[in-house]
Design a protein around this motif. Structure first.
Motif, PDB file in Angstrom:
ATOM      1  N   ARG A 263     -19.509  16.741 -12.146  1.00 35.76           N
ATOM      2  CA  ARG A 263     -18.503  15.770 -11.741  1.00 35.76           C
ATOM      3  C   ARG A 263     -18.319  14.671 -12.781  1.00 35.76           C
ATOM      4  NH1 ARG A 263     -15.423  14.490  -7.328  1.00 35.76           N
ATOM      5  NH2 ARG A 263     -15.492  16.745  -7.147  1.00 35.76           N
ATOM      6  N   ARG A 264     -19.363  14.332 -13.494  1.00 30.93           N
ATOM      7  CA  ARG A 264     -19.221  13.302 -14.515  1.00 30.93           C
ATOM      8  C   ARG A 264     -18.279  13.757 -15.620  1.00 30.93           C
ATOM      9  NH1 ARG A 264     -25.235  12.555 -16.284  1.00 30.93           N
ATOM     10  NH2 ARG A 264     -24.985  14.827 -16.212  1.00 30.93           N
ATOM     11  N   ILE A 265     -18.384  15.018 -16.002  1.00 25.40           N
ATOM     12  CA  ILE A 265     -17.479  15.553 -17.028  1.00 25.40           C
ATOM     13  C   ILE A 265     -16.052  15.601 -16.495  1.00 25.40           C
ATOM     14  CG2 ILE A 265     -16.895  17.634 -18.332  1.00 25.40           C
ATOM     15  CD1 ILE A 265     -19.861  18.161 -18.650  1.00 25.40           C
ATOM     16  N   LEU A 266     -15.899  16.038 -15.247  1.00 27.79           N
ATOM     17  CA  LEU A 266     -14.557  16.111 -14.663  1.00 27.79           C
ATOM     18  C   LEU A 266     -13.922  14.727 -14.596  1.00 27.79           C
ATOM     19  CD1 LEU A 266     -15.228  18.666 -11.778  1.00 27.79           C
ATOM     20  CD2 LEU A 266     -13.949  19.077 -13.888  1.00 27.79           C
ATOM     21  N   ASP A 267     -14.701  13.721 -14.177  1.00 27.46           N
ATOM     22  CA  ASP A 267     -14.167  12.362 -14.129  1.00 27.46           C
ATOM     23  C   ASP A 267     -13.760  11.879 -15.519  1.00 27.46           C
ATOM     24  OD1 ASP A 267     -14.405  12.138 -11.402  1.00 27.46           O
ATOM     25  OD2 ASP A 267     -16.296  11.030 -11.446  1.00 27.46           O
ATOM     26  N   ALA A 268     -14.573  12.206 -16.530  1.00 27.73           N
ATOM     27  CA  ALA A 268     -14.248  11.797 -17.894  1.00 27.73           C
ATOM     28  C   ALA A 268     -12.979  12.485 -18.395  1.00 27.73           C
ATOM     29  CB  ALA A 268     -15.422  12.097 -18.821  1.00 27.73           C
ATOM     30  N   ASP A 331     -13.176  20.484  -3.233  1.00 27.02           N
ATOM     31  CA  ASP A 331     -14.467  21.119  -3.483  1.00 27.02           C
ATOM     32  C   ASP A 331     -14.404  21.804  -4.847  1.00 27.02           C
ATOM     33  OD1 ASP A 331     -16.376  23.839  -1.906  1.00 27.02           O
ATOM     34  OD2 ASP A 331     -16.851  22.461  -3.546  1.00 27.02           O
ATOM     35  N   THR A 332     -15.048  21.201  -5.832  1.00 30.06           N
ATOM     36  CA  THR A 332     -15.020  21.735  -7.192  1.00 30.06           C
ATOM     37  C   THR A 332     -16.365  22.343  -7.584  1.00 30.06           C
ATOM     38  OG1 THR A 332     -15.611  19.548  -8.077  1.00 30.06           O
ATOM     39  CG2 THR A 332     -13.256  20.083  -7.900  1.00 30.06           C
ATOM     40  N   SER A 333     -17.196  22.641  -6.605  1.00 28.76           N
ATOM     41  CA  SER A 333     -18.552  23.115  -6.898  1.00 28.76           C
ATOM     42  C   SER A 333     -18.556  24.477  -7.591  1.00 28.76           C
ATOM     43  CB  SER A 333     -19.383  23.179  -5.611  1.00 28.76           C
ATOM     44  OG  SER A 333     -18.764  24.037  -4.661  1.00 28.76           O
ATOM     45  N   GLY A 334     -17.490  25.257  -7.403  1.00 34.72           N
ATOM     46  CA  GLY A 334     -17.426  26.564  -8.048  1.00 34.72           C
ATOM     47  C   GLY A 334     -16.969  26.512  -9.486  1.00 34.72           C
ATOM     48  N   GLY A 335     -16.463  25.360  -9.913  1.00 38.38           N
ATOM     49  CA  GLY A 335     -16.006  25.217 -11.290  1.00 38.38           C
ATOM     50  C   GLY A 335     -14.507  24.986 -11.384  1.00 38.38           C
ATOM     51  N   VAL A 336     -14.110  24.168 -12.335  1.00 34.85           N
ATOM     52  CA  VAL A 336     -12.706  23.835 -12.575  1.00 34.85           C
ATOM     53  C   VAL A 336     -12.307  24.364 -13.943  1.00 34.85           C
ATOM     54  CG1 VAL A 336     -11.079  21.945 -12.967  1.00 34.85           C
ATOM     55  CG2 VAL A 336     -12.749  21.798 -11.101  1.00 34.85           C
ATOM     56  N   ARG A 337     -11.213  25.105 -13.984  1.00 32.62           N
ATOM     57  CA  ARG A 337     -10.753  25.685 -15.252  1.00 32.62           C
ATOM     58  C   ARG A 337      -9.489  25.009 -15.774  1.00 32.62           C
ATOM     59  NH1 ARG A 337      -7.522  29.946 -15.533  1.00 32.62           N
ATOM     60  NH2 ARG A 337      -9.058  31.014 -16.813  1.00 32.62           N
ATOM     61  N   LEU A 338      -8.803  24.233 -14.933  1.00 29.03           N
ATOM     62  CA  LEU A 338      -7.623  23.493 -15.390  1.00 29.03           C
ATOM     63  C   LEU A 338      -7.550  22.170 -14.648  1.00 29.03           C
ATOM     64  CD1 LEU A 338      -3.998  24.668 -15.993  1.00 29.03           C
ATOM     65  CD2 LEU A 338      -4.402  22.872 -14.317  1.00 29.03           C
ATOM     66  N   LEU A 339      -7.232  21.118 -15.357  1.00 25.74           N
ATOM     67  CA  LEU A 339      -6.987  19.813 -14.766  1.00 25.74           C
ATOM     68  C   LEU A 339      -5.664  19.272 -15.292  1.00 25.74           C
ATOM     69  CD1 LEU A 339     -10.333  17.777 -14.852  1.00 25.74           C
ATOM     70  CD2 LEU A 339      -8.970  18.301 -12.832  1.00 25.74           C
ATOM     71  N   GLY A 340      -4.936  18.620 -14.421  1.00 25.94           N
ATOM     72  CA  GLY A 340      -3.712  17.965 -14.848  1.00 25.94           C
ATOM     73  C   GLY A 340      -3.513  16.664 -14.103  1.00 25.94           C
ATOM     74  N   VAL A 341      -3.021  15.657 -14.803  1.00 21.41           N
ATOM     75  CA  VAL A 341      -2.691  14.365 -14.206  1.00 21.41           C
ATOM     76  C   VAL A 341      -1.246  14.060 -14.548  1.00 21.41           C
ATOM     77  CG1 VAL A 341      -3.148  11.888 -14.193  1.00 21.41           C
ATOM     78  CG2 VAL A 341      -5.057  13.497 -14.299  1.00 21.41           C
ATOM     79  N   GLY A 342      -0.469  13.674 -13.541  1.00 21.88           N
ATOM     80  CA  GLY A 342       0.929  13.363 -13.777  1.00 21.88           C
ATOM     81  C   GLY A 342       1.378  12.143 -13.001  1.00 21.88           C
TER      82      GLY A 342
END
Length: 440
Positions: A263-268, A331-342
């Motif tokens: 989660r720290r990486i995802l937040d960053a 629930d991102t416990s399985g892993g996130v392969r794409l993120l987008g912010v708009g």
């Protein structure tokens, strides 16, 4: 599909790191890593010297330090990147009114809207050679890789084929010959999970993918992705180049080579995208009320969440805070392969009093990727590596390192040779941050 190669994609090579090497002569030819420097930091850009050690963007900084311990790890100077990007984008708009920036360091250009006497392969090649020379001139020495083709998809692939400082033009009719031998992962959206699903049905190359029916791809990957890959395997992409002035929303999204769980990486990563969105909002002189988060999980399911603010903003912290809150709902416990912010619901004004001052530092310690890299918190000062500083006696330089009440500065600029290194007390009043000029 176009009958002439009139879509150009330009990608500035190792952009953030190249700007740092330009402005810091002692780092030229050496490994440089720009991004978050703290425990939860993420690499934004690595120089080609650092990439030789396996360092790449979106990698945790801790891993990058293990792979390349002798690299210079810098927090980043967004004012320098914005200024350099602005010069390039103005250059592109001098060629065509249809310029679609994707980020500070890359953009599409529609050459069919340019005043071209010759849109043949030879004609656009000559234009691209001249463009590359002008990019180096206006950026003070940076290089860019250019790809030109009959679609966005082909132009972007072409720009990756001969990096750094490359130029590749794909003649219309040659798109599938180019694509067929390539690994299927060359297609946008085909990451490890999708590649594994395709491998199970015997698909490894684009030629293998082209041989699979659309019905089969939809069965394996779902309707949207299956249909999309069916078209791209045949080089079919009719997306237009859309200038920012016509955009109804401004967004940034990234697909990652590995599924991120921490989660720290995802937040960053969300923080970094919020900063990029803010840069584009300000460049377009816009603000927006609705923040949207897009997440594609390890199983390729895609989720979007939105929240609407009481008034429009172009503040990176506000956008990041909202996007992080939306991320926490999934629930991102399985892993996130794409993120987008708009950001959407755009306006050409900002209700400043609804949001905190961008100069304020709200957390106990500053985020390494903040535009405001030096802040006073009580009586403490934070000197981040790479920060521009000026000393009343020794002149201009940059922070080489700090700790235990001492800050070490290398005194050099883009116009000098490698400079000398001196150390000072962290609270030395003669040493100050060199404030960037206000944006026009």
């Amino acid at each position: 599909m176009r009958a002439e190669p009139t879509i150009l994609h330009v990608d500035l090579d190792a952009f953030f790191a190249s700007v740092e090497q330009r402005d810091k002569p002692s780092l030229r030819g050496k490994p440089v890593v720009v991004g978050g420097i703290g425990g939860r930091g993420v690499v934004a850009t690595a120089s080609y010297e650092a990439r030789a050690f396996g360092v790449h963007s979106a990698m945790p900084t801790a891993e990058a330090r293990r792979r390349c311990p002798n690299a210079a790890f810098l927090a980043g100077r967004f004012h320098a990147y914005r200024e350099t990007s602005r010069a390039v984008m103005e250059l592109l708009r001098g060629i065509s009114p249809l310029v679609e920036p994707l980020s500070l360091d890359e953009a599409f250009v529609d050459l069919s809207a340019a005043d071209l006497a010759d849109a043949s392969v030879a004609g656009v090649s000559a234009l691209a050679h001249e463009l590359k020379e002008k990019v180096t001139e206006v950026t003070g020495g940076l290089t860019g890789s250019v790809g030109i083709g009959s679609s966005k998809f082909i132009a972007k692939i072409a720009s990756e084929l001969d990096k750094p400082n490359g130029l590749v033009v794909i003649a219309p009719g040659m798109e599938q010959d180019l694509l067929r031998p390539m690994q299927v992962t060359v297609i946008p959206g085909v990451g490890p999970a999708t590649a594994e699903n395709l491998r199970r049905i015997g698909v490894h190359t684009v030629a293998d993918l082209e041989a699979v029916s659309e019905d089969e791809l939809v069965r394996v990957l779902g309707k949207a992705q299956g249909h999309g890959l069916y078209l791209l395997a045949r080089a079919e992409d009719d997306r237009p180049v859309v200038s920012e002035r016509e955009a109804k929303s401004i967004s940034v999204e990234d697909t990652y080579d590995v599924d991120h769980v921490d989660r720290r990486i995802l937040d960053a990563l969300v923080d970094r995208q919020a900063t990029k969105v803010t840069e584009r909002l300000r460049k377009a002189r816009s603000s927006g009320r609705t923040v949207t988060l897009k997440v594609r999980l390890h199983d390729f399911s895609t989720h979007t969440r939105s929240a609407t603010l009481p008034g429009p903003t172009d503040d990176a912290r506000t956008i990041s805070r909202v996007a992080r809150t939306l991320l926490a709902e999934l629930d991102t416990s399985g892993g996130v392969r794409l993120l987008g912010v708009g950001v959407s619901a755009l306006a050409d004004w900002i209700q400043d009093d609804l949001f905190s001052d961008a100069e304020d530092i709200e957390e106990e310690a500053p985020e390494p990727e903040d535009v405001v890299a030096l802040a006073r918190l009580g009586e403490r000062r934070y000197w981040l590596p790479g920060l521009d500083v000026v000393h009343t006696e020794h002149g201009q330089g940059w922070v080489w390192g700090s700790g235990r009440g001492v800050v070490t500065v290398r005194f050099e600029t883009a116009a000098t040779g490698p400079g000398r290194v001196l150390s000072f007390a962290a609270d030395d009043p003669a040493l100050q941050q060199l404030r960037p000029p206000p944006e026009a």
